[in-house]
Write a protein that holds these residues in place. Sequence first.
Motif: not given
Lengths: 115, 116
Positions: A29-31, A49-54, B100-105
């Motif tokens: 998984h990337n996330y 994190s959305v990927g390695a380094g981020i 780019n919104n990864n906030d799961m509430r």
Amino acid sequence: NAGVTQTPKFRILKIGQSMTLQCTQDMNHNYMYWYRQDPGMGLKLIYYSVGAGITDKGEVPNGYNVSRSTTEDFPLRLELAAPSQTSVYFCASSYATGIVAYEQYFGPGTRLTVT
Amino acid sequence: AQTVTQSQPEMSVQEAETVTLSCTYDTSESDYYLFWYKQPPSRQMILVIRQEAYKQQNATENRFSVNFQKAAKSFSLKISDSQLGDAAMYFCAYRSSKYNNNDMRFGAGTRLTVKP
């Protein structure tokens, strides 16, 4: 396929101590995500994190640090532990593209007590 | 910011009966995802069902189904033919569809007890 694994399962820390919670996923998984769950509450996002380094902050990042050097691993670092960090910590991972975000898979959790 | 509310801290159901767990949410977005997660005593979070907001059809997974009312911002979970293994905490969750919104509430949860 082990999924998402976390170590340790339980830990007791003294105030001011530091520790690292480990998280590994084998689903490519990337996330990846770190959540905390306080008693009687839902989960709150600490970092993701959305990927390695981020990496990026979530809702409650204060007192924590993360790194993502590989796709598989996403450790959470607690510096100068405080009683307010007593909680159950969950790591999760998911696959996401630019269009679709798929469901998150969770690890079994780490119960941390700071006294 | 989006918020998720579960107004029933505890619910109980007789084995083989049907129970409905409530969830409401607040958002200004038009596209998003909604989830129900189950957390048994083992603490493992297990996905029960998922709904995309752009889909009008309610999601179903075997004995689990949802009643998604987008205008009312309501997302209830119906468990049919309840089994002892359904006893757990159930969490409703909201996630934006923005890349780019990864906030799961998450909501605060509903503890479901199944009586034999």
